[in-house]
Motif scaffolding. Sequence first.
Motif, mmCIF file in Angstrom:
data_model
loop_
_atom_site.group_PDB
_atom_site.id
_atom_site.type_symbol
_atom_site.label_atom_id
_atom_site.label_comp_id
_atom_site.label_asym_id
_atom_site.label_seq_id
_atom_site.Cartn_x
_atom_site.Cartn_y
_atom_site.Cartn_z
ATOM 1 N N ALA A 56 6.183 -5.443 7.113
ATOM 2 C CA ALA A 56 6.784 -4.989 5.854
ATOM 3 C C ALA A 56 6.586 -6.051 4.777
ATOM 4 O O ALA A 56 6.626 -7.254 5.048
ATOM 5 C CB ALA A 56 8.275 -4.720 6.057
ATOM 6 N N CYS A 57 6.376 -5.590 3.545
ATOM 7 C CA CYS A 57 6.196 -6.500 2.410
ATOM 8 C C CYS A 57 7.456 -7.338 2.198
ATOM 9 O O CYS A 57 8.572 -6.815 2.207
ATOM 10 C CB CYS A 57 5.889 -5.699 1.156
ATOM 11 S SG CYS A 57 5.866 -6.711 -0.341
ATOM 12 N N GLN A 58 7.269 -8.645 1.984
ATOM 13 C CA GLN A 58 8.388 -9.553 1.754
ATOM 14 C C GLN A 58 9.042 -9.306 0.390
ATOM 15 O O GLN A 58 10.161 -9.738 0.149
ATOM 16 C CB GLN A 58 7.905 -11.004 1.826
ATOM 17 C CG GLN A 58 7.398 -11.403 3.210
ATOM 18 C CD GLN A 58 6.581 -12.689 3.180
ATOM 19 O OE1 GLN A 58 6.921 -13.627 2.468
ATOM 20 N NE2 GLN A 58 5.502 -12.736 3.960
ATOM 21 N N GLY A 59 8.327 -8.622 -0.491
ATOM 22 C CA GLY A 59 8.878 -8.367 -1.811
ATOM 23 C C GLY A 59 9.588 -7.022 -1.904
ATOM 24 O O GLY A 59 10.756 -6.962 -2.278
ATOM 25 N N CYS A 60 8.886 -5.937 -1.535
ATOM 26 C CA CYS A 60 9.434 -4.595 -1.789
ATOM 27 C C CYS A 60 9.685 -3.814 -0.515
ATOM 28 O O CYS A 60 10.232 -2.715 -0.572
ATOM 29 C CB CYS A 60 8.491 -3.822 -2.709
ATOM 30 S SG CYS A 60 6.979 -3.264 -1.911
ATOM 31 N N GLY A 61 9.267 -4.352 0.645
ATOM 32 C CA GLY A 61 9.547 -3.673 1.902
ATOM 33 C C GLY A 61 8.530 -2.622 2.314
ATOM 34 O O GLY A 61 8.614 -2.069 3.405
ATOM 35 N N VAL A 105 -2.371 -7.848 1.115
ATOM 36 C CA VAL A 105 -1.841 -7.544 -0.221
ATOM 37 C C VAL A 105 -1.045 -6.247 -0.131
ATOM 38 O O VAL A 105 -1.473 -5.290 0.525
ATOM 39 C CB VAL A 105 -2.970 -7.453 -1.275
ATOM 40 C CG1 VAL A 105 -4.017 -6.412 -0.913
ATOM 41 C CG2 VAL A 105 -2.392 -7.178 -2.666
ATOM 42 N N CYS A 106 0.119 -6.258 -0.773
ATOM 43 C CA CYS A 106 0.966 -5.058 -0.785
ATOM 44 C C CYS A 106 0.411 -4.078 -1.809
ATOM 45 O O CYS A 106 0.219 -4.433 -2.976
ATOM 46 C CB CYS A 106 2.401 -5.426 -1.143
ATOM 47 S SG CYS A 106 3.469 -3.976 -1.334
ATOM 48 N N ASP A 107 0.158 -2.838 -1.383
ATOM 49 C CA ASP A 107 -0.433 -1.905 -2.343
ATOM 50 C C ASP A 107 0.628 -1.295 -3.263
ATOM 51 O O ASP A 107 0.294 -0.526 -4.158
ATOM 52 C CB ASP A 107 -1.328 -0.844 -1.672
ATOM 53 C CG ASP A 107 -0.644 -0.169 -0.516
ATOM 54 O OD1 ASP A 107 0.595 -0.197 -0.480
ATOM 55 O OD2 ASP A 107 -1.352 0.375 0.347
ATOM 56 N N ARG A 108 1.894 -1.651 -3.079
ATOM 57 C CA ARG A 108 2.924 -1.163 -4.009
ATOM 58 C C ARG A 108 3.294 -2.226 -5.057
ATOM 59 O O ARG A 108 3.289 -1.957 -6.243
ATOM 60 C CB ARG A 108 4.168 -0.725 -3.236
ATOM 61 C CG ARG A 108 5.186 -0.047 -4.143
ATOM 62 C CD ARG A 108 6.110 0.885 -3.386
ATOM 63 N NE ARG A 108 7.171 0.145 -2.724
ATOM 64 C CZ ARG A 108 8.024 0.683 -1.849
ATOM 65 N NH1 ARG A 108 7.917 1.959 -1.502
ATOM 66 N NH2 ARG A 108 8.953 -0.049 -1.295
ATOM 67 N N CYS A 109 3.620 -3.485 -4.612
ATOM 68 C CA CYS A 109 4.070 -4.496 -5.586
ATOM 69 C C CYS A 109 3.035 -5.604 -5.791
ATOM 70 O O CYS A 109 3.278 -6.534 -6.555
ATOM 71 C CB CYS A 109 5.414 -5.084 -5.175
ATOM 72 S SG CYS A 109 5.359 -6.274 -3.825
ATOM 73 N N LEU A 110 1.884 -5.533 -5.095
ATOM 74 C CA LEU A 110 0.755 -6.446 -5.285
ATOM 75 C C LEU A 110 1.046 -7.884 -4.868
ATOM 76 O O LEU A 110 0.355 -8.808 -5.268
ATOM 77 C CB LEU A 110 0.260 -6.423 -6.739
ATOM 78 C CG LEU A 110 -0.212 -5.054 -7.247
ATOM 79 C CD1 LEU A 110 -0.492 -5.119 -8.753
ATOM 80 C CD2 LEU A 110 -1.455 -4.605 -6.491
#
Length: 423
Positions: free
Chosen positions: A15-20, A58-63
Amino acid sequence: MSTSHPTDPSAAPPACQGCGAALRHSLVDLGDQPLVNAYVPPERAGAPEPVYPLHARVCDRCLLVQVNQVLPPDRIFSDYAYFSSYSDSWLAHARAYADAMVERFGLGPQSQIAEIASNDGYLLQYFLARGLSAYGIEPAANVAQVAIDRGIPTEVAFFGEETARRLADAGRSADLLAAKNVLAHVPDVNDFARGIRILLKPDGVFTVEFPHLLNILREVQFDTIYHEHFTYLSLLAARTLFERHGLVIFDVEKQPTHGGSLRVYASRREAGREAGESVARVLDEERAAGLDRPQGYDRFAPRVRAVRDGLLAFLRETRAAGKTIAAYGAAAKGNTLFNYCGVTVDDIPFVVDRNPVKQGMLLPGSRIPVRPVEALVEARPDVVLIIPWNLTDEIVAQLPEVGTWGGRFVTAIPEIRLHDPAG
Ligand SMILES: [Zn+2]
């Protein structure tokens, strides 16, 4: 992702550390590596060391670009051996920052300055010398003690919401809150950003510096990727992160440090500062480079492999020509470089470093021994590979002797480049 084992948790994307969001987009997979700061004492030269996957995505939602967190932060920060004050150019950068902030924001005796991850007080010393009130927040107790012994007030604590609230409740809110090159080490970026908002005075200014992802990608600085660096930020990603917590980025400046950094200025949304033209300019530059979409990151991994092939070819040719080689600077980034490329003591017999804490140790993974700088002058190698390429000019200037025996310097990022000795 694989659909053949839908119930296997190991197959689920992290899971993304920023937005999950699920992290499905690979930036570069650097394989299994030891921790870059786990220098090996010589008596353990033959013992195996733990390795952990090092895979940037790279997170494709929050980059947000990030690596998997493999260890709790207390494990990573124990015996933290890095002291900022060891680099001359970094001290000059810190002094210039203090002067610029005092002038720009009209800081005076009534102002409160604080720094997150204040290290040995390398920065705060310049504010204190001007008679301003400043304190540091530093998680590594041994490093904080060095600052305290130098007369620099320092809280031994991890920075986050809890620490910020405790300090704010104690009347220590900040007019200027600084963070230099700490964001990458923050295990929970949302907790960090919440803490910033809490510790800032209503009109206070937060500045944070971080290596600019745009430069990391352009200059193939993949050696700055390691387990201790959890995140790698574009301005696009930083803006999303801070806005999530009511912070507005109102200015940004490019800095030459660490191979190209951004200094971002932020304040609470209700302070009413609006994003200036500098912000729009950098965001445009990032969009033009494709950083606003996951596919824009796909050219990086092949370029990383090309750097590896170039370094290995250079080492082979140097040896085939009967020339000797040594490395300068046992910096963390060298360990990612050596271990990803498979460089060993057969390729580079030793590395020298000014930091006495590292001298006598072996590099993690490659097991290349670290020696004092004098060992370079004794061995007179034909080629000196500079590991901290961001300090190339400074290192070349410090070692004019290399020219006296006909030696040359070389850097490996973003490609093999030769540098003439000074004088
Ligand atoms: Zn995300």
